[in-house]
Scaffold this motif. Structure first.
Motif, mmCIF file in Angstrom:
data_model
loop_
_atom_site.group_PDB
_atom_site.id
_atom_site.type_symbol
_atom_site.label_atom_id
_atom_site.label_comp_id
_atom_site.label_asym_id
_atom_site.label_seq_id
_atom_site.Cartn_x
_atom_site.Cartn_y
_atom_site.Cartn_z
ATOM 1 N N ILE A 16 0.717 -1.340 -0.059
ATOM 2 C CA ILE A 16 -0.080 -0.020 -0.030
ATOM 3 C C ILE A 16 0.898 1.254 0.164
ATOM 4 O O ILE A 16 0.674 2.274 -0.579
ATOM 5 C CB ILE A 16 -0.852 0.052 1.246
ATOM 6 N N ALA A 17 1.787 1.247 0.774
ATOM 7 C CA ALA A 17 2.681 2.449 0.898
ATOM 8 C C ALA A 17 3.466 2.424 -0.541
ATOM 9 O O ALA A 17 3.562 3.668 -0.847
ATOM 10 C CB ALA A 17 3.820 2.399 2.355
ATOM 11 N N ALA A 18 4.076 1.555 -1.086
ATOM 12 C CA ALA A 18 4.933 1.620 -2.257
ATOM 13 C C ALA A 18 3.903 2.000 -3.244
ATOM 14 O O ALA A 18 4.537 2.864 -4.024
ATOM 15 C CB ALA A 18 5.440 0.139 -2.546
ATOM 16 N N HIS A 19 2.805 1.387 -3.410
ATOM 17 C CA HIS A 19 2.024 2.052 -4.527
ATOM 18 C C HIS A 19 1.532 3.441 -4.428
ATOM 19 O O HIS A 19 1.582 4.299 -5.329
ATOM 20 C CB HIS A 19 0.882 1.180 -4.587
ATOM 21 N N ALA A 20 1.258 3.802 -3.224
ATOM 22 C CA ALA A 20 0.712 5.177 -2.835
ATOM 23 C C ALA A 20 1.703 6.265 -3.258
ATOM 24 O O ALA A 20 1.704 7.326 -3.816
ATOM 25 C CB ALA A 20 0.127 5.347 -1.380
ATOM 26 N N HIS A 21 2.973 5.920 -2.569
ATOM 27 C CA HIS A 21 4.310 6.779 -2.930
ATOM 28 C C HIS A 21 4.666 6.941 -4.138
ATOM 29 O O HIS A 21 5.077 7.895 -4.733
ATOM 30 C CB HIS A 21 5.479 6.392 -1.846
ATOM 31 N N ALA A 22 4.458 5.719 -4.894
ATOM 32 C CA ALA A 22 5.153 5.564 -6.295
ATOM 33 C C ALA A 22 4.136 6.541 -7.120
ATOM 34 O O ALA A 22 4.765 7.158 -8.123
ATOM 35 C CB ALA A 22 5.211 4.322 -6.873
ATOM 36 N N CYS A 23 3.017 6.452 -7.063
ATOM 37 C CA CYS A 23 1.822 7.459 -7.595
ATOM 38 C C CYS A 23 2.241 8.862 -7.563
ATOM 39 O O CYS A 23 2.183 9.461 -8.628
ATOM 40 C CB CYS A 23 0.453 6.813 -6.943
ATOM 41 N N TRP A 61 3.710 8.037 5.315
ATOM 42 C CA TRP A 61 2.226 8.461 5.730
ATOM 43 C C TRP A 61 1.786 8.835 4.250
ATOM 44 O O TRP A 61 2.553 9.237 3.348
ATOM 45 C CB TRP A 61 2.266 9.817 6.546
ATOM 46 N N ILE A 62 0.346 8.930 4.343
ATOM 47 C CA ILE A 62 -0.299 9.424 3.170
ATOM 48 C C ILE A 62 -1.446 10.115 3.893
ATOM 49 O O ILE A 62 -2.051 9.980 4.842
ATOM 50 C CB ILE A 62 -0.887 8.448 2.175
ATOM 51 N N LEU A 63 -1.823 11.132 2.840
ATOM 52 C CA LEU A 63 -3.154 12.097 3.237
ATOM 53 C C LEU A 63 -4.175 11.605 2.164
ATOM 54 O O LEU A 63 -3.837 11.707 1.146
ATOM 55 C CB LEU A 63 -2.884 13.516 3.397
ATOM 56 N N GLY A 64 -5.220 11.282 2.450
ATOM 57 C CA GLY A 64 -6.293 11.090 1.403
ATOM 58 C C GLY A 64 -6.292 9.537 1.159
ATOM 59 O O GLY A 64 -5.815 8.728 1.819
ATOM 60 N N THR A 72 2.077 12.887 0.802
ATOM 61 C CA THR A 72 2.838 11.821 1.023
ATOM 62 C C THR A 72 3.855 12.394 1.843
ATOM 63 O O THR A 72 4.605 13.358 1.875
ATOM 64 C CB THR A 72 3.218 10.460 0.036
ATOM 65 N N ALA A 73 4.525 11.492 2.740
ATOM 66 C CA ALA A 73 5.820 11.677 3.551
ATOM 67 C C ALA A 73 6.310 10.361 4.174
ATOM 68 O O ALA A 73 5.775 9.552 4.136
ATOM 69 C CB ALA A 73 5.529 12.556 4.692
ATOM 70 N N TYR A 102 -1.794 20.556 4.352
ATOM 71 C CA TYR A 102 -1.437 19.446 4.364
ATOM 72 C C TYR A 102 -0.171 19.068 4.579
ATOM 73 O O TYR A 102 0.409 18.086 5.474
ATOM 74 C CB TYR A 102 -1.799 18.738 3.001
ATOM 75 N N GLY A 103 1.006 19.968 4.046
ATOM 76 C CA GLY A 103 2.249 19.700 4.230
ATOM 77 C C GLY A 103 2.606 19.835 5.836
ATOM 78 O O GLY A 103 3.388 19.234 6.467
ATOM 79 N N GLN A 104 2.013 20.919 6.541
ATOM 80 C CA GLN A 104 2.201 21.288 7.890
ATOM 81 C C GLN A 104 1.737 19.943 8.649
ATOM 82 O O GLN A 104 2.589 19.812 9.632
ATOM 83 C CB GLN A 104 1.514 22.486 8.417
ATOM 84 N N ILE A 105 0.891 19.351 8.305
ATOM 85 C CA ILE A 105 0.236 18.269 9.051
ATOM 86 C C ILE A 105 1.531 17.008 8.968
ATOM 87 O O ILE A 105 1.610 16.385 9.907
ATOM 88 C CB ILE A 105 -0.994 17.715 8.577
ATOM 89 N N LEU A 106 2.081 16.844 7.732
ATOM 90 C CA LEU A 106 2.745 15.670 7.706
ATOM 91 C C LEU A 106 4.077 16.124 8.111
ATOM 92 O O LEU A 106 4.773 15.120 8.793
ATOM 93 C CB LEU A 106 2.794 15.282 6.100
ATOM 94 N N VAL A 107 4.662 16.955 8.165
ATOM 95 C CA VAL A 107 5.750 17.803 8.842
ATOM 96 C C VAL A 107 5.710 17.363 10.440
ATOM 97 O O VAL A 107 6.808 17.037 11.044
ATOM 98 C CB VAL A 107 6.271 19.028 8.697
ATOM 99 N N ARG A 108 4.447 17.864 10.915
ATOM 100 C CA ARG A 108 4.313 17.451 12.372
ATOM 101 C C ARG A 108 4.479 16.003 12.782
ATOM 102 O O ARG A 108 4.926 15.609 13.630
ATOM 103 C CB ARG A 108 3.256 18.293 13.053
ATOM 104 N N ALA A 109 3.797 15.326 11.962
ATOM 105 C CA ALA A 109 3.693 13.920 11.914
ATOM 106 C C ALA A 109 5.155 13.535 12.218
ATOM 107 O O ALA A 109 5.594 12.366 12.980
ATOM 108 C CB ALA A 109 2.894 13.297 11.023
ATOM 109 N N ILE A 110 6.011 13.679 11.271
ATOM 110 C CA ILE A 110 7.330 13.389 11.051
ATOM 111 C C ILE A 110 8.174 13.631 12.479
ATOM 112 O O ILE A 110 8.845 12.751 12.783
ATOM 113 C CB ILE A 110 8.173 13.956 9.899
ATOM 114 N N GLU A 111 8.110 14.865 12.586
ATOM 115 C CA GLU A 111 8.651 15.367 13.950
ATOM 116 C C GLU A 111 8.518 14.644 15.163
ATOM 117 O O GLU A 111 9.071 14.158 16.022
ATOM 118 C CB GLU A 111 8.516 16.852 14.278
#
Length: 330
Positions: A16-23, A61-64, A72-73, A102-111
């Motif tokens: 799932i991660a591979a296909h979403a990020h590759a997309c 991670w993915i959003l959506g 993605t992140a 969306y970028g801010q959400i993922l950056v904070r998730a990373i941190e």
């Protein structure tokens, strides 16, 4: 009256991660991709598996929707020449939905995840677009380095003439394989050691199986140069044909083991790489350089390499310190 609902954020792995990020990555022109972004699920699966097998924490991670993500992140612990407890990450938001946070959400998730995995700092990559710089600076990141493409035209190059260091000789991996049954294992050990000390290695983790896969899929042993001191492998430089430009080769992973630096071995490898590229009717030789790597910048300048001023030729590196699970502004 209308309301905007934030799409769900999902932690994903495996297919799932591979296909979403590759997309997401496949929709981005190759020149605007950052390190460790791959356009095929196969490459992503290999990348993640290699890290996990080596005990390196990684998360995606993915959003959506996973079949058509909005953003993605990913983040993993750096395995190379960075301060301890540094994690490496990247966030990509689909252009048509930028500006929604969306970028801010993922950056904070990373941190927050990186902090729970032992991070003291997170580093992110970005191309030099003003909106990326503003976004990262507002998020508390500071610019700490730059990756830059350099190039040299081989038909007009003036190769510095210096004597080869005493007791140093250079062979291709193909030549070494004809002499030594365990040549691949020895070359893998060298490549792994040098990758630990490269500012941005092509492979964060080097295993024998991955090294064999690299030779089978991407690297020609005839273009893998090894420097020897006596019978010891002490340096390497790898040439690869460009996938998109005829007559162009890329030089990767030029490095020398720490105990053998300062002897002119890197310069000898650079000279041998240029001669090898010329023998294959190469017009242009390109290389990525971390601009803070003063030694290799100096060597490349001596050989006439020049900065490439083109879209996608520069990637900036930003860093954010972590404390108590959240970012600390500089």
């Amino acid at each position: 009256m209308s309301t905007t609902t934030t799409p769900p954020m999902q932690i994903v792995q495996g297919a799932i991660a591979a296909h979403a990020h590759a997309c997401m990555v496949a929709a981005v022109p190759a020149t605007f991709r950052c390190d460790y972004e791959y356009p095929s699920p196969f490459e992503i699966l290999h990348f993640d598996t290699d890290l996990r097998d080596a005990g390196v924490p990684i998360r995606r991670w993915i959003l959506g929707d996973a079949t058509d993500p909005l953003a993605t992140a990913f983040c993993f612990r750096a395995t190379w020449n960075t301060p301890r407890h540094t994690f490496w990450g990247h966030v990509r938001v689909r252009p048509d939905v930028m500006g929604h946070g969306y970028g801010q959400i993922l950056v904070r998730a990373i941190e927050h995840w990186a902090a729970t995995a032992g991070a003291q700092a997170v580093r992110l990559m970005a191309h030099p677009e003003p909106r990326h710089q503003v976004f990262l600076e507002q998020a508390g990141y500071r610019h700490i380095g730059t990756e830059q493409i350099y190039r040299v035209a081989l038909d007009s190059i003036t190769v510095p003439q210096r004597p080869t260091p005493t007791d140093i000789h250079i062979l291709t991996l193909a030549e070494y394989m004809q002499r030594e049954p365990d040549a691949i294992e020895h070359a893998c050990m060298l490549h792994a050691a040098i990758s630990l000390d490269v500012p941005m290695p092509d492979e964060p983790v080097v295993t024998l199986s991955k090294f064999r896969r690299l030779l089978g899929e991407e690297v020609d042993p005839n273009c893998f140069l090894i420097a020897f001191s006596g019978d010891m492998l002490v340096g390497e430089s790898i040439l690869m044909e460009s996938d998109s430009e005829a007559g162009v080769m890329w030089q990767h992973a030029t490095g020398v083991l720490p105990a053998f630096r300062g002897l002119g071995i890197a310069t000898s490898l650079k000279r041998a790489a240029i001669q090898l590229a010329q023998s294959r009717d190469t017009r242009i030789l390109k290389t990525w350089m971390e601009t803070s790597n003063a030694a290799i910048v100096r060597i490349n300048n001596e050989f006439g390499f020049q900065v490439v001023d083109a879209d996608g030729a520069t990637i900036h590196i930003y860093e954010h310190l972590l404390k108590h699970g959240v970012g600390t502004r500089y």
